[in-house]
Structures are given as C-alpha cells and as structure tokens.
Design an enzyme around this catalytic site. Structure first.
Site, PDB file in Angstrom:
ATOM      1  N   ARG A   1      37.353 137.245   3.821  1.00  0.00           N
ATOM      2  CA  ARG A   1      37.351 138.016   5.230  1.00  0.00           C
ATOM      3  C   ARG A   1      37.934 139.596   5.141  1.00  0.00           C
ATOM      4  O   ARG A   1      38.632 139.804   4.059  1.00  0.00           O
ATOM      5  CB  ARG A   1      38.105 137.201   6.397  1.00  0.00           C
ATOM      6  CG  ARG A   1      37.424 135.838   6.717  1.00  0.00           C
ATOM      7  CD  ARG A   1      38.283 134.939   7.594  1.00  0.00           C
ATOM      8  NE  ARG A   1      39.021 134.501   6.980  1.00  0.00           N
ATOM      9  CZ  ARG A   1      40.192 133.672   7.443  1.00  0.00           C
ATOM     10  NH1 ARG A   1      40.093 133.448   8.825  1.00  0.00           N
ATOM     11  NH2 ARG A   1      41.249 133.310   6.727  1.00  0.00           N
TER      12      ARG A   1
ATOM     13  N   LYS B   1      44.722 137.536   6.934  1.00  0.00           N
ATOM     14  CA  LYS B   1      45.745 136.518   6.306  1.00  0.00           C
ATOM     15  C   LYS B   1      47.038 137.189   6.184  1.00  0.00           C
ATOM     16  O   LYS B   1      47.105 138.311   6.071  1.00  0.00           O
ATOM     17  CB  LYS B   1      45.307 135.941   5.105  1.00  0.00           C
ATOM     18  CG  LYS B   1      44.344 135.162   5.170  1.00  0.00           C
ATOM     19  CD  LYS B   1      44.655 133.931   6.375  1.00  0.00           C
ATOM     20  CE  LYS B   1      45.479 132.710   6.055  1.00  0.00           C
ATOM     21  NZ  LYS B   1      45.520 131.918   6.881  1.00  0.00           N
TER      22      LYS B   1
ATOM     23  N   TYR C   1      47.240 137.537  11.093  1.00  0.00           N
ATOM     24  CA  TYR C   1      47.896 136.136  11.245  1.00  0.00           C
ATOM     25  C   TYR C   1      49.210 135.979  10.347  1.00  0.00           C
ATOM     26  O   TYR C   1      49.135 136.660   9.468  1.00  0.00           O
ATOM     27  CB  TYR C   1      46.696 135.082  10.630  1.00  0.00           C
ATOM     28  CG  TYR C   1      45.768 134.931  11.552  1.00  0.00           C
ATOM     29  CD1 TYR C   1      45.843 134.293  12.861  1.00  0.00           C
ATOM     30  CD2 TYR C   1      44.285 135.310  11.193  1.00  0.00           C
ATOM     31  CE1 TYR C   1      44.662 133.854  13.635  1.00  0.00           C
ATOM     32  CE2 TYR C   1      43.141 134.882  12.104  1.00  0.00           C
ATOM     33  CZ  TYR C   1      43.409 134.151  13.214  1.00  0.00           C
ATOM     34  OH  TYR C   1      42.503 133.900  14.076  1.00  0.00           O
TER      35      TYR C   1
ATOM     36  N   HIS D   1      51.950 133.036  10.568  1.00  0.00           N
ATOM     37  CA  HIS D   1      52.105 131.529  10.409  1.00  0.00           C
ATOM     38  C   HIS D   1      53.479 131.469  10.049  1.00  0.00           C
ATOM     39  O   HIS D   1      53.640 130.767   8.809  1.00  0.00           O
ATOM     40  CB  HIS D   1      51.032 130.898   9.647  1.00  0.00           C
ATOM     41  CG  HIS D   1      49.744 130.745  10.430  1.00  0.00           C
ATOM     42  ND1 HIS D   1      49.271 130.125  11.395  1.00  0.00           N
ATOM     43  CD2 HIS D   1      48.457 131.377  10.141  1.00  0.00           C
ATOM     44  CE1 HIS D   1      48.016 130.370  11.989  1.00  0.00           C
ATOM     45  NE2 HIS D   1      47.414 130.956  10.947  1.00  0.00           N
TER      46      HIS D   1
ATOM     47  N   GLU E   1      48.170 134.745  16.240  1.00  0.00           N
ATOM     48  CA  GLU E   1      48.271 133.181  16.449  1.00  0.00           C
ATOM     49  C   GLU E   1      49.167 132.873  17.714  1.00  0.00           C
ATOM     50  O   GLU E   1      49.006 131.731  18.329  1.00  0.00           O
ATOM     51  CB  GLU E   1      48.427 132.347  15.408  1.00  0.00           C
ATOM     52  CG  GLU E   1      49.882 132.387  14.978  1.00  0.00           C
ATOM     53  CD  GLU E   1      50.347 133.431  13.804  1.00  0.00           C
ATOM     54  OE1 GLU E   1      51.468 133.392  13.091  1.00  0.00           O
ATOM     55  OE2 GLU E   1      49.368 134.194  13.624  1.00  0.00           O
TER      56      GLU E   1
ATOM     57  N   ASP F   1      48.262 125.609   7.864  1.00  0.00           N
ATOM     58  CA  ASP F   1      48.923 126.914   7.907  1.00  0.00           C
ATOM     59  C   ASP F   1      50.166 126.751   8.570  1.00  0.00           C
ATOM     60  O   ASP F   1      51.128 127.634   8.474  1.00  0.00           O
ATOM     61  CB  ASP F   1      48.007 127.762   8.890  1.00  0.00           C
ATOM     62  CG  ASP F   1      46.888 128.398   8.139  1.00  0.00           C
ATOM     63  OD1 ASP F   1      47.373 129.030   6.961  1.00  0.00           O
ATOM     64  OD2 ASP F   1      45.571 128.818   8.668  1.00  0.00           O
TER      65      ASP F   1
END
Length: 371
Positions: free
Chosen positions: A15, A75, A94, A96, A118, A270
């Site tokens: 991505r 990510k 993101y 996490h 998130e 995740d």
C-alpha cells in the site's frame, strides 16, 4: 506544507500513503508533495502518475524524510524509519502502539509528533480511518481461512460451503464490529453456518435485523465463546479495544479441545492478538500450527490487496490530511475533537491515555500539549 510519502517497507506491504488523486487534491490546495520513487508500484501507479498529479519524485526514503514537514504512511514506522524522524516533524499513519514498546521507544526518541489513524473517532463513536481496513480484513479473513482449511495447507480439509448431501463448515466470529460483520457476510456468502459472538446486545440485535435467520447471534460469555470455538472449523478473532492491547479470549489449553486442523484467523494481531497462542506473521509465511490448530496472524492483511486497500483508505484519510496540512496539527486538533483522539506522541511523551496505560508509561495531558 511539505508532505512526504515514503515507500512502505514492512514485509510484503504494497500500500502507499497517498494515491495520485489525493496528491492532486493537496497540490491544488497549495501544498507540496514528494513521493519516493516506486512508492505506488504496488497499487499500479507509476512515478509518472504522481508527477502528473503535481508531486515531485525523490530517489529514496532519507530524501523524503529530510524534505518533509509531514510524513503520510500506511503502516507503523519500522526502526530505520523511526531513526529518520525528527523533532517538530508530523507523522500520520497507523501506529498500533500499545503492544509495541520497541516502536514506542523509537517514536519517543525521535521527538516527532505522531497522530494514529486507528484512534481517530467520529460523531457516532466509530473509528472512520480504521473502518475501511477493517472491512477489507474482515472479508479477507474468511477468504484466507477457507484456503488454510485445505488439507494441503494443514487444515481439516473442509469446504466452507459444503455440497448437497454434506454439511457446510462452521464459522465462529468473535466480535460483531466492522471486522466481524464483514467476516460474517463473506462466510454466509460462501454458504457456511455462521455464529457471531459479542457482549453488546444492541449490536447483536442489529446483526439479527440485518441478516435475519441466516446468522446465529450469541452473547459472548466465557461458556458460550468456548462452546462456539470448540465446534468451529474456522474461528475469526475480531475484537477491538480502541488504542489498547486486545484481550486474550482463548487460552492454549483450549486448543487441544478444538477440531484437529481447525483454523484461527486473528485479525486483532495488530493490537497483540486475541488468542494466547497468536504471534504476528507475514504474507511470506502467513500460518503456523500450535497443538494441531492452524493460526493465520498476518499483521497487515489488507496489504495483500493493496490497490483496493489504498483507495479505500485514502477516501477516509484525505480530509484529515488536508486539515492537518492546511491548519497545522495543533490548530487542526483544537478544532476537531475527533482528530484530537488520534494524537498519540508528541516531543518525547505519550499523550493518549489508553496507549500510555498499555505501555505502562506516564501520560502527558493533551490539553497542555495543545496549549
């Protein structure tokens, strides 16, 4: 503002933070965008596409990180990327972070400001930047679970839809949120018998109204969860506590009572995973076996379908990127309480209380950070 988009470097992650269409919106608004050469290859977008949209193309990640005031990724930053971040720079991606103390150390040491996709909320209490990837992951969970059930891949040799004269497979979905709903939809589409467990009775009522008699809904007590898991051919873990580590719902000793060759797909990996035996895997080696149970625990599942995932994600992230670039992160967070929920790290401190609790670290008051 100068906005940089590096190539994602996590294992089998294809991505990209911005599509050419998003770049065009940003440059039209007066911002400058730099994209690392080849960053869009995984979604079928060339450097020429980004140039035509108004971006400049830089040769490598260090050049992008050095040039940019804001980094837009997909990510969480890998260790070498954390080392390229700097004080005063904004990271939007993101994170996490709660189950990842190594990443936390890197972000804190960099001095950057990091806003996590998130934990950004909306007026209905949803998570609008997590939702599109949850939709993808929920649908993929059944797809990859069906493949893992094939005996050649270590599974029970069960076809989820069955055939005339042979019962269909049993699918247990733990969690009735976005992931669970889309997993249930896919499993029913394949003809499986599906049970969804959730602690929220209003949510179970909603699912019953949407799917009617095609779906079995069960209140997620310990007994009910264990019973459903032991009967299942495929178990999808779809539990989320925003910002926090996922709760461990199934213990190792319970695996030996499951059907031999059953499959677990842990979409919560995740956030640390919701099964005691879960550990993060990659698309290169997605599964492993514990006590005869196949585990699929890929931490970036939507990365396997990067074109669909990237365009879906950009639909949700672009308004926030425009706000952050146009107003600056402080003013944008002051003006938007939902965006403010994503503010996680600033100048060497954790500023999100749930993340701080998960990491066992002190939390700096966000109101003081925003002045």
């Amino acid at each position: 503002m100068r906005i940089g988009v590096p190539t994602e470097i996590k294992n089998h992650e294809y991505r990209v933070g911005l599509t050419p269409a998003s770049v065009r919106e940003l440059t039209h608004a007066g911002h400058a965008v730099a994209v690392q050469a080849g960053a869009g290859r995984g979604i079928g977008c060339s450097d020429a596409d980004y140039l035509a949209a108004g971006a400049q193309v830089l040769a490598d990640a260090p050049a992008v990180f050095e040039w940019a005031e804001m980094i837009v990724k997909v990510k969480e930053p890998q260790p070498q990327e954390c080392r390229m971040l700097r004080a005063g720079q904004l990271l939007f991606t993101y994170l996490h972070l709660a189950p990842d103390p190594v990443q936390a150390e890197g972000l804190l040491a960099s001095g950057c400001t990091a806003i996590a996709y998130e934990t950004i909320t909306d007026a209905r209490g949803g998570l609008p930047l997590l939702a599109p990837m949850s939709e993808v992951a929920g649908r993929m969970a059944v797809q990859v679970g069906a493949v893992a059930l094939q005996q050649a891949n270590g599974g029970r040799g069960v076809l989820l839809g069955g055939v005339p004269g042979v019962a269909p497979g049993q699918v247990c979905v733990i969690g009735g949120g976005v992931v669970g709903t889309h997993a249930a939809r896919m499993a029913m589409g394949l003809g499986a018998e599906v049970t969804v467990l959730d602690r929220s009775l209003p949510r179970l009522r909603q699912l019953d109204e949407v799917f009617g008699g095609r779906l079995r809904t069960v209140c997620a007590t310990l007994d009910a969860t264990e019973a459903a898991v032991l009967q299942a051919d495929l178990v999808v873990g779809a539990v989320l506590v925003p910002g926090a580590a996922a709760p461990k719902l199934i213990r190792r000793e319970q695996l030996s009572h499951m059907k031999p060759g059953a499959v677990i797909v842990d979409v919560a990996i995740d956030q640390g995973g919701c099964f005691e035996t879960s550990r993060a895997t990659t698309h290169a080696e997605p599964t492993y076996v514990v006590d005869g149970i196949v585990h699929y625990c890929v931490a970036n599942m939507p990365g396997a379908v990067p074109r669909t995932s990237t365009f879906a994600l950009n639909n949700a992230t672009l308004p926030f990127v425009l706000a952050l670039a146009g107003q600056g992160w402080r003013e944008a967070c002051r003006a938007d309480a939902h965006l403010r929920e994503g503010l996680t790290v600033h100048a060497g401190a954790i500023v999100h209380p749930v993340v701080a609790q998960g990491l066992g670290r002190p939390c700096t008051d966000v109101a003081g950070v925003l002045g």
